[in-house]
Design a protein around this motif. Structure first.
Motif, PDB file in Angstrom:
ATOM      1  N   ASP A  32      -2.963  -0.465  21.397  1.00 58.72           N
ATOM      2  CA  ASP A  32      -2.600  -1.887  21.398  1.00 58.72           C
ATOM      3  C   ASP A  32      -1.084  -1.997  21.526  1.00 58.72           C
ATOM      4  OD1 ASP A  32      -2.385  -4.598  21.112  1.00 58.72           O
ATOM      5  OD2 ASP A  32      -3.010  -4.640  19.005  1.00 58.72           O
ATOM      6  N   GLY A  90      -4.342   3.695  18.894  1.00 56.31           N
ATOM      7  CA  GLY A  90      -5.284   2.650  19.295  1.00 56.31           C
ATOM      8  C   GLY A  90      -4.995   2.063  20.662  1.00 56.31           C
ATOM      9  N   THR A 123       0.838  -4.726  19.185  1.00 56.00           N
ATOM     10  CA  THR A 123       0.923  -4.307  17.785  1.00 56.00           C
ATOM     11  C   THR A 123       1.858  -3.118  17.629  1.00 56.00           C
ATOM     12  OG1 THR A 123      -1.339  -5.061  17.434  1.00 56.00           O
ATOM     13  CG2 THR A 123      -0.433  -3.577  15.790  1.00 56.00           C
ATOM     14  N   THR A 124       1.752  -2.166  18.551  1.00 54.03           N
ATOM     15  CA  THR A 124       2.621  -0.990  18.507  1.00 54.03           C
ATOM     16  C   THR A 124       4.082  -1.387  18.614  1.00 54.03           C
ATOM     17  OG1 THR A 124       0.875   0.320  19.523  1.00 54.03           O
ATOM     18  CG2 THR A 124       3.090   1.229  19.594  1.00 54.03           C
ATOM     19  N   ASP A 149      -1.343   4.926  13.872  1.00 54.79           N
ATOM     20  CA  ASP A 149      -2.673   4.427  14.228  1.00 54.79           C
ATOM     21  C   ASP A 149      -2.589   3.387  15.341  1.00 54.79           C
ATOM     22  OD1 ASP A 149      -3.779   6.079  12.340  1.00 54.79           O
ATOM     23  OD2 ASP A 149      -4.046   4.480  10.828  1.00 54.79           O
ATOM     24  N   ALA A 150      -1.548   2.557  15.327  1.00 55.57           N
ATOM     25  CA  ALA A 150      -1.359   1.559  16.388  1.00 55.57           C
ATOM     26  C   ALA A 150      -1.091   2.252  17.719  1.00 55.57           C
ATOM     27  CB  ALA A 150      -0.223   0.613  16.031  1.00 55.57           C
TER      28      ALA A 150
END
Length: 100
Positions: free
Chosen positions: A61, A59, A64-65, A55-56
């Motif tokens: 980002d 998304g 965060t990834t 999901d990261a």
């Protein structure tokens, strides 16, 4: 130190990357290799917590990834695959199943 061992360094790089290229050429020719890879990929993506990382990535980002990928690799590779088996049987973490 690298400048002192330049020839050995270059030789090892040629060997490592040569094997990598050879495997990239040979792998599609081995029957069942693609299917086995897909099965392992599905098993990995179905693992608990993997959806957070995917999901990261989806998304977009980057921070965060990066953090989640680092933590996932640290948890799986360093702790679960190497350290914990070595606590039970010394040096067992360096012997991966399928490579014996």
């Amino acid at each position: 130190m690298l400048s002192e061992n330049r020839r050995i360094y270059l030789l090892l790089n040629i060997i490592v990357y040569g094997i990598l290229i050879a495997m990239m050429i040979v792998t599609p020719l081995v029957p069942g290799m693609y299917e086995a890879g897909l099965e392992r990929q599905e098993a990995f993506l179905g693992a608990p917590g993997a959806s957070v990382v995917t999901d990261a990535y989806a998304g977009g980002d980057i921070a965060t990834t990066t953090l989640l990928t680092f933590l996932a690799n640290l948890l799986f590779a360093a702790l679960l695959a190497t350290t914990l088996p070595s606590l039970v049987i010394p040096f067992f973490g360096v012997v991966r199943p399928g490579n014996t």
